[in-house]
Design an enzyme around this catalytic site. Structure first.
Site, short mmCIF file in Angstrom:
data_model
loop_
_atom_site.label_atom_id
_atom_site.label_comp_id
_atom_site.label_asym_id
_atom_site.label_seq_id
_atom_site.Cartn_x
_atom_site.Cartn_y
_atom_site.Cartn_z
N ALA A 37 0.82 -1.20 0.00
CA ALA A 37 0.00 0.00 0.00
C ALA A 37 0.86 1.26 0.00
O ALA A 37 0.54 2.24 -0.69
CB ALA A 37 -0.94 -0.01 1.21
N ASP A 38 1.93 1.25 0.77
CA ASP A 38 2.86 2.38 0.77
C ASP A 38 3.45 2.60 -0.62
O ASP A 38 3.53 3.73 -1.12
CB ASP A 38 4.00 2.13 1.76
CG ASP A 38 3.72 2.67 3.14
OD1 ASP A 38 3.13 3.75 3.25
OD2 ASP A 38 4.09 2.01 4.12
#
Length: 391
Positions: free
Chosen positions: A170-171
């Protein structure tokens, strides 16, 4: 000349999503000034698998996405620190920050205030959930977003799901979304002189990257389920056992399936009613997988990889990170580059370039900066004294 040569970016972000975005922009030629707190700097400086490097604030997590940047240490809680940032904004094209929504506004350094000062400024805020909405104030880390997005619910199989991705997905996806948005805004800035305010949500970035899964639910009424290492769009397509190691095979097209049957010496599978057409193969996936693995058990993963690819059936061994980094495919394309310096064990310090090439090779980036290494240079350039702004 690199595509972003002449672009100056202030990177106020921390840990991964924002620094990853800024690293890609730096790799494309932008001058990136990393603005960090004087006490410890970016948290990633203290993270990574080498404790000795982390103790020197050069943690391997920091090294991965901060090569080629400069570092200016400012305390944004002081008036002098704020003024220094404002003056840096005056001579910059873009700013990236990853504070919780509302923090920069409370400091008097939000998008509206800074863009009023520099109308051409591209202000990019990266957060877990975006700058508005009922979740805007929630803290967010990669695993939290992976879980909330539904990504974990479709990762693994019926026994192991929900399962997180083995890297901060997600980062990383959030950082890539930010890099795309900033690059697009830079094009308009160069043609019209207009700035932009960009609101990147890690949650929305992850959901957008799950396009097929989300579309199947929105438009097909299908509740996505985890199916392990199998591909929900086709069969046989997934991970299979061979005589010695697993291999991924993607026989997604009819001709690929038929070639696979011939190579397995099982031509009768092509006309078996359970497997003859695509939909039937998906409905009888387990039975088909057993037949495929029985054939694959006669040889090694490497042998099957060579044989199947030669016949036009996409496949590849399941490799470890050390395995793939030693392959000629990676080495020949100059993907891993030494940046000077060394780890605590004396090995060369290395980073990866972006996952694409341009007509001109990427230059070797400078070492990741020491905390505050460029503070004096920039404070002198904007007419301020370092003692006043870093305390």
């Amino acid at each position: 000349m690199q595509p972003l040569a002449g672009v100056r970016i202030l990177d106020l972000s921390n840990v991964l999503a924002g620094p990853f975005c800024a690293y890609y922009l730096a790799s494309l030629g932008a001058e990136v000034i990393k603005v960090e707190k004087p006490d410890g700097g970016d948290l990633a400086r203290s993270l990574g698998a080498d404790p000795a490097m982390a103790s020197k604030l050069q943690g391997l997590s920091f090294v991965a996405v901060n090569a080629g940047k400069q570092s200016v240490a400012l305390d944004l809680k002081t008036e002098d620190g704020k003024e220094a940032l404002r003056r840096l904004v005056d001579c910059s094209d873009a700013l990236i920050e990853s504070y919780r929504p509302g923090v920069m506004e409370r400091l008097g350094l939000g998008a509206a205030a800074l863009r009023a000062r520099n109308p051409k400024l591209i202000y990019c805020a990266i957060s877990g959930f975006g700058q508005d909405g009922p979740w805007r104030g929630r803290p967010a880390y990669d695993q939290i977003v992976q879980g909330l997005s539904g990504a974990m619910s479709v990762t693994g199989d019926e026994n192991s799901a929900p399962m997180r991705s083995g890297f901060p997905m997600a980062d990383t996806i959030g950082g890539l979304n930010a890099a795309v948005a900033i690059s697009a805004a830079l094009v308009r800035q160069r043609t019209t002189g207009e700035g932009e305010t960009i609101d990147v949500s890690m949650l929305e970035s992850t959901l957008a990257a799950m396009g097929w899964v989300v579309s199947n639910h929105l438009n097909g009424g299908v509740d996505p389920k985890p199916i392990g290492n199998q591909n929900f769009t086709a069969a046989p397509s997934g991970t299979f056992r061979t005589a010695d190691a697993p291999i991924n095979i993607a026989a997604n097209e009819q001709r690929q399936f038929e070639s696979l049957c011939d190579l397995l010496d099982r031509p009768e599978l092509k006309t078996d009613p359970r497997f003859a057409v695509r939909q039937a193969r998906k409905e009888n996936r387990d039975a088909l997988n057993r037949e495929v693995e029985a054939g694959l058990s006669t040889d090694t993963a490497k042998a099957w990889e060579e044989r199947l690819n030669a016949a036009g059936v996409p496949c590849g061994r399941v490799m470890t990170v050390p395995d793939i980094l030693q392959e000629a495919q990676i080495a020949d394309r100059d993907f891993v580059r030494a940046v000077g310096g060394a780890t605590s064990k004396g090995a060369p310090l290395r980073v990866t370039r972006p996952g694409f090439s341009l007509s001109e090779p990427f230059p070797i980036p400078a070492l990741p900066p020491e905390l505050g290494a460029d503070t004096r240079h920039w404070l002198e350039k904007i007419g301020m004294q370092s003692e006043e702004t870093t305390a």
